[in-house]
Design an enzyme around this catalytic site. Structure first.
Site, PDB file in Angstrom:
ATOM      1  N   LYS A  30      45.676  44.042  34.700  1.00  0.00           N
ATOM      2  CA  LYS A  30      46.370  44.793  35.761  1.00  0.00           C
ATOM      3  C   LYS A  30      47.679  44.129  36.165  1.00  0.00           C
ATOM      4  O   LYS A  30      48.587  44.786  36.668  1.00  0.00           O
ATOM      5  CB  LYS A  30      45.440  44.965  36.974  1.00  0.00           C
ATOM      6  CG  LYS A  30      44.235  45.876  36.656  1.00  0.00           C
ATOM      7  CD  LYS A  30      43.186  45.857  37.759  1.00  0.00           C
ATOM      8  CE  LYS A  30      41.980  46.713  37.381  1.00  0.00           C
ATOM      9  NZ  LYS A  30      40.862  46.561  38.340  1.00  0.00           N
TER      10      LYS A  30
ATOM     11  N   VAL B 298      36.176  40.978  34.966  1.00  0.00           N
ATOM     12  CA  VAL B 298      34.714  40.921  34.822  1.00  0.00           C
ATOM     13  C   VAL B 298      34.246  40.389  33.463  1.00  0.00           C
ATOM     14  O   VAL B 298      33.049  40.227  33.245  1.00  0.00           O
ATOM     15  CB  VAL B 298      34.019  42.278  35.121  1.00  0.00           C
ATOM     16  CG1 VAL B 298      34.149  42.657  36.579  1.00  0.00           C
ATOM     17  CG2 VAL B 298      34.530  43.382  34.207  1.00  0.00           C
TER      18      VAL B 298
ATOM     19  N   SER C 297      40.219  43.083  34.159  1.00  0.00           N
ATOM     20  CA  SER C 297      41.198  43.337  35.225  1.00  0.00           C
ATOM     21  C   SER C 297      42.414  42.411  35.218  1.00  0.00           C
ATOM     22  O   SER C 297      43.383  42.682  35.932  1.00  0.00           O
ATOM     23  CB  SER C 297      40.523  43.233  36.590  1.00  0.00           C
ATOM     24  OG  SER C 297      39.758  44.372  36.816  1.00  0.00           O
TER      25      SER C 297
ATOM     26  N   TYR D 178      43.693  53.154  30.500  1.00  0.00           N
ATOM     27  CA  TYR D 178      43.120  52.114  31.358  1.00  0.00           C
ATOM     28  C   TYR D 178      42.011  51.331  30.632  1.00  0.00           C
ATOM     29  O   TYR D 178      41.964  50.096  30.690  1.00  0.00           O
ATOM     30  CB  TYR D 178      42.585  52.762  32.650  1.00  0.00           C
ATOM     31  CG  TYR D 178      41.822  51.810  33.539  1.00  0.00           C
ATOM     32  CD1 TYR D 178      42.489  50.852  34.304  1.00  0.00           C
ATOM     33  CD2 TYR D 178      40.423  51.839  33.600  1.00  0.00           C
ATOM     34  CE1 TYR D 178      41.788  49.959  35.104  1.00  0.00           C
ATOM     35  CE2 TYR D 178      39.720  50.948  34.394  1.00  0.00           C
ATOM     36  CZ  TYR D 178      40.411  50.017  35.146  1.00  0.00           C
ATOM     37  OH  TYR D 178      39.718  49.121  35.923  1.00  0.00           O
TER      38      TYR D 178
ATOM     39  N   TYR E 258      39.921  40.702  44.552  1.00  0.00           N
ATOM     40  CA  TYR E 258      39.250  41.793  45.268  1.00  0.00           C
ATOM     41  C   TYR E 258      38.797  41.343  46.648  1.00  0.00           C
ATOM     42  O   TYR E 258      39.543  40.664  47.350  1.00  0.00           O
ATOM     43  CB  TYR E 258      38.075  42.341  44.434  1.00  0.00           C
ATOM     44  CG  TYR E 258      38.550  42.653  43.047  1.00  0.00           C
ATOM     45  CD1 TYR E 258      39.390  43.742  42.829  1.00  0.00           C
ATOM     46  CD2 TYR E 258      38.236  41.840  41.978  1.00  0.00           C
ATOM     47  CE1 TYR E 258      39.877  44.015  41.574  1.00  0.00           C
ATOM     48  CE2 TYR E 258      38.723  42.123  40.712  1.00  0.00           C
ATOM     49  CZ  TYR E 258      39.541  43.197  40.524  1.00  0.00           C
ATOM     50  OH  TYR E 258      40.024  43.456  39.285  1.00  0.00           O
TER      51      TYR E 258
HETATM   52  O1  DON Z   1      37.159  49.266  35.453  1.00  0.00           O
HETATM   53  C1  DON Z   1      36.351  48.351  35.403  1.00  0.00           C
HETATM   54  O2  DON Z   1      35.339  48.335  36.080  1.00  0.00           O
HETATM   55  C2  DON Z   1      36.625  47.205  34.448  1.00  0.00           C
HETATM   56  N1  DON Z   1      37.268  47.681  33.259  1.00  0.00           N
HETATM   57  C3  DON Z   1      37.503  46.173  35.067  1.00  0.00           C
HETATM   58  C4  DON Z   1      36.941  45.601  36.338  1.00  0.00           C
HETATM   59  C5  DON Z   1      37.283  44.192  36.589  1.00  0.00           C
HETATM   60  O3  DON Z   1      37.579  43.394  35.722  1.00  0.00           O
HETATM   61  C6  DON Z   1      37.127  43.761  37.984  1.00  0.00           C
HETATM   62  N2  DON Z   1      37.178  42.342  38.021  1.00  0.00           N
HETATM   63  N3  DON Z   1      36.849  41.502  38.653  1.00  0.00           N
END
Ligand code: DON
Length: 302
Positions: free
Chosen positions: A64, A256, A61, A186, A238
């Site tokens: 983003k 993540v 993420s 994405y 978040y």
């Molecule tokens: O879409 C997802 O779930 C992952 N590619 C990215 C989520 C993420 O990194 C949330 N982070 N804390």
């Protein structure tokens, strides 16, 4: 300020057994949970690093911030008609809010918001993946940065939450392209592999350590950088963004893969990586390390 001894103290005192490596993207689950890297870049371009700061990991993420920067540069203020700027208070892949708020995601850093941003890039760019890659390489001053197609493929095969989000957005008219094309872009942005060093350098323009913000035709005014930074502070972690501001006191962004990048405008950028996550999806040791860093150095935005 003796940053070297502060970082050594941070390294030692942040050690913890808590947390769990993300396994909902199968390709992420194989990482060594003991990895830990930290890289600090100061305003006078002093660089201090410890541990696995030169090992590339999945930024997830954190990407983003890069895609939002591109879309904001392309669309200007109109972008806020399609995505909001409020913290969601919900999990990063939650769909509940999206339905009762008529397909307008709360902010660009929850998954739904990032999918809308991805859709905007697909509408405006001929080669969106290549353009993103070139932009990130320029920001980080490193042409070796690349997508990890195994991670993108792994997420494609298991990304049922994201598939439902993009379809809900499409049903509300907030996705203009083909849903599978949006998801493909994405998953690739999330699969970018970067080191702590590359992340700390890539965020220097957000911290105004380098100016102006002009990379491969992606130009952001000071006011636009201020806005992106404000969203990082209020939404970068978040439903733990309040906790991060409370404990660390810096704008930043997590992923993540266990990475966190944060900065104090005009002072420094700092990137940490430790794969074990808490319930909210943020790196346990990474947050602890940054809390210790701002406490010991006395340098945060507050
Ligand atoms: O879409 C997802 O779930 C992952 N590619 C990215 C989520 C993420 O990194 C949330 N982070 N804390």
């Amino acid at each position: 300020m003796d940053y070297t001894s502060i970082l050594h103290q941070v390294f030692d005192e942040s050690k913890t057994d808590d947390g769990k490596v993300a396994d909902y993207i199968p390709e992420l689950s194989g990482i060594n949970p003991a990895k830990f890297g930290i890289y600090l870049q100061t305003k006078d371009f002093k660089k201090i690093e410890l541990g696995d700061s030169q090992e590339a990991f999945s930024i997830q993420s954190i990407s983003k911030v890069f895609t939002l920067s591109m879309a904001f540069s392309l669309l200007g203020e109109k972008i806020w008609q399609r995505v909001g700027v409020e913290p969601s208070g919900s999990r990063f892949n939650s769909i509940i809010q999206l339905e009762y708020e008529n397909g307008i995601p709360r902010n660009p850093f929850i998954n739904a918001g990032a999918l809308v941003v991805a859709d905007i890039l697909l509408s405006h760019l001929k080669n969106p993946k290549q353009d993103l890659l070139t932009f990130v390489q320029e920001l980080a001053q490193d042409k070796s940065i690349d997508f990890d197609s195994r991670i993108a493929q792994s997420e494609k095969e298991t990304g049922f939450h994201n598939a439902s989000l993009v379809n809900m957005l499409k049903a509300h008219g907030n996705i203009k392209n083909n849903c599978s094309d949006v998801l493909d872009f994405y998953y690739h942005q999330c699969s970018l592999n970067m080191t702590c060093q590359q992340l700390a350098i890539a965020f220097s323009p957000f911290a105004s350590l380098t100016e102006p913000f002009d990379f491969e035709g992606i130009i952001l005014s000071k006011s636009q950088v201020k806005r992106i930074n404000a969203i990082m502070l209020s939404c970068g972690f978040y439903d733990e963004s309040g906790e991060f501001a409370f404990k660390v006191g810096l704008p930043g962004k997590s992923g993540v893969g266990g990475g966190i990048v944060a900065f104090q405008p005009h002072q420094y950028t700092i990137a940490v990586w430790s794969p074990k996550l808490n319930q909210k999806g943020n790196s346990v040791r990474g947050m602890k390390a940054l809390e210790l860093f701002t406490t010991l150095s006395g340098q945060s935005i507050f």
